[in-house]
Write a protein that holds these residues in place. Structure first.
Motif, PDB file in Angstrom:
ATOM      1  N   ASN A  48       8.075   5.764  -2.259  1.00 37.55           N
ATOM      2  CA  ASN A  48       6.879   4.624  -2.771  1.00 37.55           C
ATOM      3  C   ASN A  48       7.588   3.872  -3.928  1.00 37.55           C
ATOM      4  OD1 ASN A  48       4.199   4.442  -1.068  1.00 37.55           O
ATOM      5  ND2 ASN A  48       4.797   6.506  -1.436  1.00 37.55           N
ATOM      6  N   GLU A  49       8.130   4.648  -4.721  1.00 32.04           N
ATOM      7  CA  GLU A  49       8.842   3.910  -6.057  1.00 32.04           C
ATOM      8  C   GLU A  49       9.788   3.095  -5.801  1.00 32.04           C
ATOM      9  OE1 GLU A  49      11.819   5.443  -9.543  1.00 32.04           O
ATOM     10  OE2 GLU A  49      10.013   6.833  -9.087  1.00 32.04           O
ATOM     11  N   ILE A  50      10.918   3.277  -4.605  1.00 31.39           N
ATOM     12  CA  ILE A  50      11.769   2.606  -4.264  1.00 31.39           C
ATOM     13  C   ILE A  50      11.229   1.134  -3.440  1.00 31.39           C
ATOM     14  CG2 ILE A  50      13.588   2.470  -2.480  1.00 31.39           C
ATOM     15  CD1 ILE A  50      14.394   5.303  -3.388  1.00 31.39           C
ATOM     16  N   ILE A  51      10.410   1.439  -2.588  1.00 28.14           N
ATOM     17  CA  ILE A  51       9.518   0.280  -2.205  1.00 28.14           C
ATOM     18  C   ILE A  51       9.097  -0.729  -2.983  1.00 28.14           C
ATOM     19  CG2 ILE A  51       7.908  -0.311  -0.530  1.00 28.14           C
ATOM     20  CD1 ILE A  51      10.333   0.644   1.051  1.00 28.14           C
ATOM     21  N   HIS A  54       1.026  -1.116   0.084  1.00 28.20           N
ATOM     22  CA  HIS A  54       0.121  -0.084   0.013  1.00 28.20           C
ATOM     23  C   HIS A  54       0.733   1.302   0.132  1.00 28.20           C
ATOM     24  CE1 HIS A  54      -3.627  -2.665   0.666  1.00 28.20           C
ATOM     25  NE2 HIS A  54      -3.061  -2.873   1.639  1.00 28.20           N
ATOM     26  N   ALA A  55       0.505   2.337  -0.835  1.00 27.01           N
ATOM     27  CA  ALA A  55       1.199   3.449  -0.704  1.00 27.01           C
ATOM     28  C   ALA A  55       1.131   4.191   0.576  1.00 27.01           C
ATOM     29  CB  ALA A  55       0.463   4.564  -1.826  1.00 27.01           C
ATOM     30  N   PHE A  56       2.273   4.907   0.791  1.00 29.06           N
ATOM     31  CA  PHE A  56       2.314   5.583   2.317  1.00 29.06           C
ATOM     32  C   PHE A  56       2.489   7.009   2.115  1.00 29.06           C
ATOM     33  CE2 PHE A  56       6.262   3.676   1.309  1.00 29.06           C
ATOM     34  CZ  PHE A  56       7.116   4.420   1.659  1.00 29.06           C
ATOM     35  N   SER A  57       2.403   7.747   3.025  1.00 33.20           N
ATOM     36  CA  SER A  57       2.757   9.237   3.035  1.00 33.20           C
ATOM     37  C   SER A  57       3.105   9.680   4.464  1.00 33.20           C
ATOM     38  CB  SER A  57       1.932  10.159   2.506  1.00 33.20           C
ATOM     39  OG  SER A  57       0.345   9.879   3.301  1.00 33.20           O
ATOM     40  N   ALA A  58       3.597   9.038   5.370  1.00 29.44           N
ATOM     41  CA  ALA A  58       4.003   9.220   6.567  1.00 29.44           C
ATOM     42  C   ALA A  58       4.953   8.239   7.082  1.00 29.44           C
ATOM     43  CB  ALA A  58       2.793   9.545   7.691  1.00 29.44           C
ATOM     44  N   ASP A  93      12.994  20.427   1.608  1.00 28.23           N
ATOM     45  CA  ASP A  93      11.576  20.150   1.132  1.00 28.23           C
ATOM     46  C   ASP A  93      10.924  18.835   1.804  1.00 28.23           C
ATOM     47  OD1 ASP A  93      12.029  21.976  -0.998  1.00 28.23           O
ATOM     48  OD2 ASP A  93      13.088  20.641  -2.156  1.00 28.23           O
ATOM     49  N   GLY A  94      11.557  18.244   2.589  1.00 27.09           N
ATOM     50  CA  GLY A  94      10.921  17.078   3.057  1.00 27.09           C
ATOM     51  C   GLY A  94      11.022  15.710   2.321  1.00 27.09           C
ATOM     52  N   ILE A  95      10.254  14.720   2.768  1.00 31.43           N
ATOM     53  CA  ILE A  95      10.319  13.378   2.050  1.00 31.43           C
ATOM     54  C   ILE A  95       9.691  13.524   0.798  1.00 31.43           C
ATOM     55  CG2 ILE A  95       9.758  11.045   2.208  1.00 31.43           C
ATOM     56  CD1 ILE A  95      11.618  11.705   4.294  1.00 31.43           C
ATOM     57  N   ASP A  96      10.113  12.939  -0.364  1.00 29.33           N
ATOM     58  CA  ASP A  96       9.416  13.203  -1.373  1.00 29.33           C
ATOM     59  C   ASP A  96       8.878  11.571  -1.419  1.00 29.33           C
ATOM     60  OD1 ASP A  96       8.730  12.129  -4.382  1.00 29.33           O
ATOM     61  OD2 ASP A  96      10.658  13.242  -4.938  1.00 29.33           O
ATOM     62  N   TRP A  97       7.540  11.740  -1.156  1.00 30.07           N
ATOM     63  CA  TRP A  97       6.685  10.299  -0.931  1.00 30.07           C
ATOM     64  C   TRP A  97       6.669   9.340  -2.210  1.00 30.07           C
ATOM     65  CZ3 TRP A  97       6.762   9.355   3.936  1.00 30.07           C
ATOM     66  CH2 TRP A  97       7.026  10.373   4.880  1.00 30.07           C
ATOM     67  N   SER A  98       6.435  10.031  -3.248  1.00 27.60           N
ATOM     68  CA  SER A  98       6.683   9.400  -4.515  1.00 27.60           C
ATOM     69  C   SER A  98       7.844   8.655  -5.109  1.00 27.60           C
ATOM     70  CB  SER A  98       6.119  10.368  -5.878  1.00 27.60           C
ATOM     71  OG  SER A  98       7.129  11.354  -5.934  1.00 27.60           O
ATOM     72  N   LEU A  99       8.797   9.337  -4.603  1.00 33.21           N
ATOM     73  CA  LEU A  99      10.152   8.589  -4.771  1.00 33.21           C
ATOM     74  C   LEU A  99      10.383   7.442  -3.751  1.00 33.21           C
ATOM     75  CD1 LEU A  99      12.858   8.525  -6.116  1.00 33.21           C
ATOM     76  CD2 LEU A  99      13.614  10.259  -4.426  1.00 33.21           C
ATOM     77  N   LYS A 159      23.244   2.876   5.573  1.00 35.43           N
ATOM     78  CA  LYS A 159      23.554   1.908   4.670  1.00 35.43           C
ATOM     79  C   LYS A 159      23.143   1.706   3.244  1.00 35.43           C
ATOM     80  CE  LYS A 159      24.207  -0.922   8.767  1.00 35.43           C
ATOM     81  NZ  LYS A 159      23.797  -2.277   9.719  1.00 35.43           N
ATOM     82  N   VAL A 160      22.198   2.467   3.011  1.00 33.85           N
ATOM     83  CA  VAL A 160      21.409   2.466   1.698  1.00 33.85           C
ATOM     84  C   VAL A 160      22.496   3.351   0.759  1.00 33.85           C
ATOM     85  CG1 VAL A 160      19.476   3.242   0.208  1.00 33.85           C
ATOM     86  CG2 VAL A 160      19.064   1.868   2.468  1.00 33.85           C
ATOM     87  N   ALA A 161      22.810   2.923  -0.425  1.00 34.12           N
ATOM     88  CA  ALA A 161      23.649   3.706  -1.472  1.00 34.12           C
ATOM     89  C   ALA A 161      23.039   5.163  -1.590  1.00 34.12           C
ATOM     90  CB  ALA A 161      23.685   2.754  -2.605  1.00 34.12           C
ATOM     91  N   ASP A 162      24.104   6.087  -1.764  1.00 32.10           N
ATOM     92  CA  ASP A 162      23.865   7.481  -1.732  1.00 32.10           C
ATOM     93  C   ASP A 162      22.961   7.670  -3.012  1.00 32.10           C
ATOM     94  OD1 ASP A 162      25.774   7.355   0.017  1.00 32.10           O
ATOM     95  OD2 ASP A 162      27.272   8.944  -0.770  1.00 32.10           O
ATOM     96  N   LYS A 163      23.075   6.835  -3.877  1.00 32.17           N
ATOM     97  CA  LYS A 163      22.046   6.957  -5.099  1.00 32.17           C
ATOM     98  C   LYS A 163      20.715   7.135  -4.736  1.00 32.17           C
ATOM     99  CE  LYS A 163      21.204   5.100  -9.542  1.00 32.17           C
ATOM    100  NZ  LYS A 163      21.376   3.761 -10.564  1.00 32.17           N
ATOM    101  N   TYR A 164      20.382   6.499  -3.767  1.00 34.20           N
ATOM    102  CA  TYR A 164      18.826   6.287  -3.298  1.00 34.20           C
ATOM    103  C   TYR A 164      18.204   6.914  -2.372  1.00 34.20           C
ATOM    104  CZ  TYR A 164      19.459   2.450  -6.527  1.00 34.20           C
ATOM    105  OH  TYR A 164      19.772   1.537  -7.723  1.00 34.20           O
ATOM    106  N   ARG A 165      18.558   8.502  -2.578  1.00 33.00           N
ATOM    107  CA  ARG A 165      17.892   9.467  -1.475  1.00 33.00           C
ATOM    108  C   ARG A 165      16.496   9.585  -1.688  1.00 33.00           C
ATOM    109  NH1 ARG A 165      21.681   8.096   1.117  1.00 33.00           N
ATOM    110  NH2 ARG A 165      23.496   9.130   1.542  1.00 33.00           N
ATOM    111  N   ILE A 166      15.814   9.945  -0.456  1.00 28.91           N
ATOM    112  CA  ILE A 166      14.380  10.178  -0.756  1.00 28.91           C
ATOM    113  C   ILE A 166      13.938  11.630  -0.378  1.00 28.91           C
ATOM    114  CG2 ILE A 166      13.943   7.756  -0.395  1.00 28.91           C
ATOM    115  CD1 ILE A 166      13.260   8.474   2.631  1.00 28.91           C
ATOM    116  N   GLY A 167      14.783  12.475  -0.416  1.00 28.89           N
ATOM    117  CA  GLY A 167      14.341  13.819  -0.344  1.00 28.89           C
ATOM    118  C   GLY A 167      15.344  14.714   0.311  1.00 28.89           C
ATOM    119  N   ASN A 168      15.242  15.926   0.935  1.00 28.07           N
ATOM    120  CA  ASN A 168      16.068  16.966   1.488  1.00 28.07           C
ATOM    121  C   ASN A 168      15.391  17.351   2.653  1.00 28.07           C
ATOM    122  OD1 ASN A 168      15.074  19.544   0.464  1.00 28.07           O
ATOM    123  ND2 ASN A 168      15.342  18.176  -1.388  1.00 28.07           N
TER     124      ASN A 168
END
Length: 409
Positions: free
Chosen positions: A344-347, A38-42, A336-342, A324-333
Motif C-alpha cells: 500500500n505504501e508503494i501504491i 483505498h487500502a487493499f489486503s488482497a 511470510d507472504g505479501i507485506d500489505w502495508s509495504l 520489470k519493477v526494480a529489485d529495491k521494491y519488493r513487497i514480501g517473500n
C-alpha cells in the motif's frame, strides 16, 4: 493535443471523450480527477507467477537491466533456487491464487543453465495442479538443444526467445563474457523447431529489443528475405528501459515523426512485411482499439496493484509486483507472504505522483508509465513524462496518416 498529417489535414484529440476530431480544438481546461485510493489486503486477480530460477546468466548483453548499470537492480549473481524452494513456491501459489487455472513462467538470469531444476518444477507443478497449470520459459535461446526443445514442447511449455533482429543487430548487443555473439545458437534452435515442429512455430514467442528504431527498416528487409525467419513473427518489438545512470534524452516530436514517417513509407511499399506489421500494430494499438467513452468527473487510478494478474518471485524468494519493477521494491517473500502495508505504501507513493503530474495531461489514457516509475526522481519523471507525451502525439499522427493512406487493417 493536435497533429497535422502530411497532406495538411489537422486533427485534435479530446481527452475527456477519447475522440479524434477535425481541426484544432483546444481542451486544455479539462482536468482528470482521480478516484480516492483505498487500502487493499488482497490480490484476487493473480493467475501468473514468474519465477526467477537463478541470477546466473551465460550472456552479458550490453543493455541488460542486471548488468550493474541500473541503480536499483541487482547485478549478475550466483543464487539458484533449490527443489525445496520450488515446493515452497508452489505452497505460496496455492495460498495466493483464487484462479482455477494458473500459469508459471521461468525467468532468470538464464533459466536453462539449470535445466534439471526447470524440469523438476514443471513435473512437480503438473503433479500438484494437473490440467489447471500451464508453463512458459523466457530464454536467450543459446542453450536450447534438440533434447531440451523436444522435452519442453512435449510438455506444452511456451518458449519465449530473445532475438534482436538479424545477425548483425543481434550480435552487436547479445554477447557472452568474451564479446562473442549468440545469434547462431538462437538461429539453430529456431531452425530445429521449424523443421521438426512446424505446427509449433506460431506458438514461439520472439522478444525483440532494439537499441535504436533506426535499424528496423534494415532488420525488416533482412528478416523478410531470410529463408527461416520469414516464417516466424516477432511477438513484440520494444526499446530499452530508461537508464538514467547512462542518461535519458528528451526526444523531439518532429525528429521522431520524421523517423516514423520514413518507416511508414517503407511499410506502405510492402504491407506484408512481418516485422513492420508487428511494429505498426504496436504503435497504433491504443488508437485503433480505444473506447469512445466520456470519462466524466472522476476516473480510477490505473495501477498494477491490487488488480494485477501476475507476481514475480526472484531467486531470493522475495516477491515483486512484476519482473520489470526494480529489485529495491519488493513487497514480501514466499514464507511470510505479501507485506500489505509495504504494498500500500508503494501504491500511495505512485498515486501521489500521478495526481500531482497527470491532472492536465492529454496522454494519460495511452500512457505507458507504470509502477516501475516509483524509483525515479522528480526530474527523471519530467523527462519520462515529456517523452510519453511525444510518443502519444507521434502515434496519433501515425494513426491518422495511416487512415488517410488507407493502411489501416
Amino acid at each position: 493535443m493536435d497533429i497535422k498529417t502530411l497532406s495538411g489535414n489537422v486533427y485534435s484529440y479530446l481527452r475527456r471523450t477519447n475522440e479524434i476530431v477535425s481541426g484544432v480544438v483546444v481542451d486544455n481546461d479539462y482536468q482528470w480527477n482521480f478516484s480516492p485510493l483505498h487500502a487493499f489486503s488482497a490480490m484476487l486477480e493473480v493467475e501468473m507467477f514468474i519465477v526467477g530460477i537463478t541470477e546466473q546468466c551465460n550472456l552479458r548483453c550490453t543493455y541488460c537491466c542486471y548488468s550493474g548499470a541500473y541503480e536499483n537492480n541487482r547485478s549478475h549473481g550466483k543464487r539458484i533456487l533449490t527443489s525445496d524452494d520450488i515446493s515452497d513456491i508452489y505452497d505460496f501459489i496455492r495460498k495466493m491464487s483464487n484462479k482455477k487455472h494458473i500459469r508459471v513462467s521461468f525467468y532468470g538470469g538464464e533459466p536453462l543453465l539449470h535445466y534439471q531444476l526447470v524440469q523438476y518444477a514443471i513435473t512437480k507443478g503438473q503433479e500438484l495442479f494437473g490440467n489447471c497449470i500451464g508453463f512458459s520459459i523466457s530464454t536467450n535461446g543459446t542453450l536450447l538443444t534438440k533434447d531440451k526443445i523436444d522435452w519442453l514442447i512435449s510438455n506444452n511449455v511456451e518458449i519465449a526467445i530473445s532475438i534482436d533482429g538479424t545477425r548483425m543487430f543481434h550480435n552487436a548487443h547479445r554477447v557472452d563474457a568474451h564479446g562473442n555473439g549468440s545469434y547462431d545458437n538462437v538461429y539453430e534452435a529456431l531452425s530445429y523447431i521449424k523443421h521438426f515442429y512446424p505446427e509449433y512455430v506460431a506458438s514461439v514467442v520472439l522478444q525483440m529489443t532494439l537499441t535504436s528504431y533506426r535499424d528496423i527498416i534494415q532488420i525488416a528487409e533482412e528478416w523478410d528475405n531470410d529463408d527461416l525467419l520469414k516464417y516466424f513473427t516477432p511477438s513484440n518489438i520494444h526499446g530499452l528501459s530508461p537508464n538514467f545512470a547512462n542518461g535519458v534524452e528528451r526526444i523531439d516530436y518532429e525528429e521522431v515523426k520524421e523517423l516514423y514517417t520514413q518507416i511508414l513509407d517503407k511499410y506502405e511499399r510492402n504491407m506484408d512485411n512481418v516485422v513492420l506489421n508487428v511494429f505498426f500494430d504496436e504503435c497504433i494499438a491504443y488508437w485503433k482499439d480505444r473506447p469512445i467513452v466520456d470519462a466524466g468527473s472522476a476516473v480510477p487510478m490505473a495501477t498494477c496493484m491490487p488488480v494485477n494478474t501476475k507476481l514475480y518471485i526472484d531467486s531470493k524468494k522475495e516477491i515483486g509486483v512484476c519482473e520489470k519493477v526494480a529489485d529495491k521494491y519488493r513487497i514480501g517473500n514466499i514464507k511470510d507472504g505479501i507485506d500489505w502495508s509495504l504494498a500500500n505504501e508503494i501504491i500511495e507513493k505512485y498515486y501521489q505522483q500521478r495526481v500531482k503530474r497527470c491532472r492536465y495531461c492529454p496522454a494519460i489514457r495511452m500512457c505507458d508509465m507504470c509502477l516501475t516509475a516509483i524509483e525515479y526522481t522528480d526530474e527523471q519523471w519530467n523527462v519520462l513524462c515529456h517523452n510519453e507525451r511525444v510518443y502519444a502525439r507521434v502515434f496519433m499522427f501515425l494513426y491518422c496518416e495511416m487512415a488517410e493512406r488507407g493502411l489501416l487493417k
